[in-house]
Design a protein around this motif. Structure first.
Motif, PDB file in Angstrom:
ATOM      1  N   VAL A 176       0.810  -1.207   0.000  1.00 33.87           N
ATOM      2  CA  VAL A 176       0.000   0.000   0.000  1.00 33.87           C
ATOM      3  C   VAL A 176       0.847   1.262   0.000  1.00 33.87           C
ATOM      4  CG1 VAL A 176      -1.914  -1.116   1.135  1.00 33.87           C
ATOM      5  CG2 VAL A 176      -0.135  -0.112   2.520  1.00 33.87           C
ATOM      6  N   ALA A 177       2.142   1.127  -0.130  1.00 32.42           N
ATOM      7  CA  ALA A 177       3.001   2.307  -0.142  1.00 32.42           C
ATOM      8  C   ALA A 177       4.244   2.009  -0.949  1.00 32.42           C
ATOM      9  CB  ALA A 177       3.387   2.708   1.285  1.00 32.42           C
ATOM     10  N   ALA A 223       6.338   0.849  14.348  1.00 32.70           N
ATOM     11  CA  ALA A 223       7.204   1.629  13.459  1.00 32.70           C
ATOM     12  C   ALA A 223       7.826   2.808  14.197  1.00 32.70           C
ATOM     13  CB  ALA A 223       6.412   2.110  12.250  1.00 32.70           C
ATOM     14  N   LYS A 224       7.068   3.442  15.080  1.00 30.47           N
ATOM     15  CA  LYS A 224       7.619   4.535  15.875  1.00 30.47           C
ATOM     16  C   LYS A 224       8.743   4.047  16.769  1.00 30.47           C
ATOM     17  CE  LYS A 224       3.595   7.638  16.101  1.00 30.47           C
ATOM     18  NZ  LYS A 224       2.579   8.256  17.001  1.00 30.47           N
ATOM     19  N   ALA A 245       9.837   6.322  10.455  1.00 30.31           N
ATOM     20  CA  ALA A 245       8.833   7.380  10.330  1.00 30.31           C
ATOM     21  C   ALA A 245       7.906   7.197   9.119  1.00 30.31           C
ATOM     22  CB  ALA A 245       9.513   8.744  10.273  1.00 30.31           C
ATOM     23  N   PRO A 246       8.406   6.829   7.931  1.00 27.25           N
ATOM     24  CA  PRO A 246       7.494   6.675   6.780  1.00 27.25           C
ATOM     25  C   PRO A 246       6.397   5.645   7.033  1.00 27.25           C
ATOM     26  CG  PRO A 246       9.769   6.800   6.024  1.00 27.25           C
ATOM     27  CD  PRO A 246       9.826   6.687   7.514  1.00 27.25           C
ATOM     28  N   ARG A 247       6.761   4.516   7.614  1.00 30.32           N
ATOM     29  CA  ARG A 247       5.752   3.490   7.858  1.00 30.32           C
ATOM     30  C   ARG A 247       4.820   3.885   9.002  1.00 30.32           C
ATOM     31  NH1 ARG A 247       9.518  -1.846   6.794  1.00 30.32           N
ATOM     32  NH2 ARG A 247       8.957  -2.114   4.605  1.00 30.32           N
ATOM     33  N   ALA A 263       0.793   4.007   8.482  1.00 32.67           N
ATOM     34  CA  ALA A 263      -0.163   3.294   9.332  1.00 32.67           C
ATOM     35  C   ALA A 263      -1.138   4.256   9.998  1.00 32.67           C
ATOM     36  CB  ALA A 263       0.597   2.489  10.394  1.00 32.67           C
ATOM     37  N   ALA A 264      -0.636   5.407  10.464  1.00 25.73           N
ATOM     38  CA  ALA A 264      -1.517   6.387  11.106  1.00 25.73           C
ATOM     39  C   ALA A 264      -2.545   6.924  10.114  1.00 25.73           C
ATOM     40  CB  ALA A 264      -0.678   7.531  11.685  1.00 25.73           C
TER      41      ALA A 264
END
Length: 317
Positions: free
Chosen positions: A7-8, A107-108, A113-115, A119-120
């Motif tokens: 999805v990215a 991921a955090k 950061a990108p993932r 997700a957020a």
């Protein structure tokens, strides 16, 4: 383990750390925090690839469990993202919403950061689509339990709209395994439903039900034992972490000395000693953190139960 997400755009793999100290300290900290989970990267990779193939065929019912199984064998954030995406496409919106949140938090923690942003964003996009179900209970539920499907609800959740997957949900009032009352509702996307259970007319438990709800002591008069999974040695775990951290700093000092003295024997000795301390500390911590089965004593105290026509005393004397 493959960390790609459909999805990215592919996220650039993290570069290896340039400094030795953060790696050594990070390894020690992770050792203290890591649970004793099964880890089989090869099997996880195989399951991940099969799940990806099923996703491409839009066979989400088979793909989602395989992503989940892959993550349990090797908890990579990319696998969690793919699992959340699969759940969303499968129509399990509330479960997907929760999985996106877990992927964001992981991921955090990993500094990805990108993932985390992906997700957020995906979780927030699900907010207006989530079905919500509110469970209300009238009267006292002392000695009773309220379940939504097979999930036990805490009293603090009563009256609060909670996200659920679309589909049929059964809310039940139980005493032990006995279902006393139940009500069902068909939740739809964006829908808001409410179910009320009336516990005011529930009869009190019979003496037999009270007895069944109590733990059963052994036949003899000696305390019984139960088997529990516990950490092998907290002392070894803490000691191993401390030795590993110390060894890491000694290794760093030795490496600095090697560069300054151009390979002096003393610097080599310090470096070797530090490496041994670090490796030994990590091994010691791993052994101490292992989960083992151990017998724990279970004691029973006398209890008196008063019924309509009888008095019963239970316990070990």
């Amino acid at each position: 383990m493959t960390n790609s997400c459909p999805v990215a755009a592919d996220v650039e793999p993290r570069r290896s750390l340039r400094f030795v100290a953060p790696a050594l300290l990070g390894a020690a900290v992770l050792l203290a925090q890591a649970p004793a989970l099964a880890n089989d990267p090869a099997a996880a990779e195989a399951l991940f690839r099969v799940a990806k193939g099923l996703m491409e065929k839009k066979n989400y019912d088979e793909a989602c469990p395989k992503f989940d199984a892959s993550y349990k064998l090797d908890p990579a954030v990319g696998t969690k993202l793919n699992w959340a995406d699969c759940l969303e496409k499968q129509g399990r919106l509330a479960t997907a919403w929760g999985a996106w949140g877990e992927a964001r938090d992981q991921a955090k923690r990993e500094g990805d950061a990108p993932r985390a942003e992906l997700a957020a964003r995906r979780q927030k996009a699900l907010d207006p689509r989530l079905p919500q179900l509110t469970v209300q209970v009238k009267g006292s539920i002392e000695g009773l339990s309220v379940y939504r499907d097979e999930i036990k609800l805490e009293p603090a959740s009563f009256g609060v709209p909670l996200p659920v997957d679309p589909g049929k949900h059964v809310v039940s009032l139980r005493r032990g395994k006995d279902v006393l009352k139940e009500a069902s509702v068909e939740s739809k996307e964006k829908g808001t439903d409410e179910v009320t259970l009336d516990a005011t007319d529930v009869p009190p438990p019979t003496p037999e039900q009270i007895v069944q709800a109590q733990p059963t002591p052994g036949q003899g008069d000696k305390p019984k034992y139960r088997v529990a999974t516990v950490r092998r040695s907290t002392g070894m775990l803490v000691g191993g972490i401390l030795i590993g951290i110390t060894g890491g700093f000694v290794t760093i000092g030795g490496l600095v000395g090697l560069e300054a003295t151009r390979g002096a024997p003393v610097a080599w000795g310090v470096t070797t000693l530090g490496a041994l301390m670090f490796g030994g500390g990590i091994a010691m911590g791993v052994i101490g953190n292992q989960k083992i089965k151990r017998q724990l004593e279970v004691t029973y105290v006398p209890e008196v139960f008063v019924g309509p026509s009888s008095v019963m005393v239970r316990g070990v004397f």
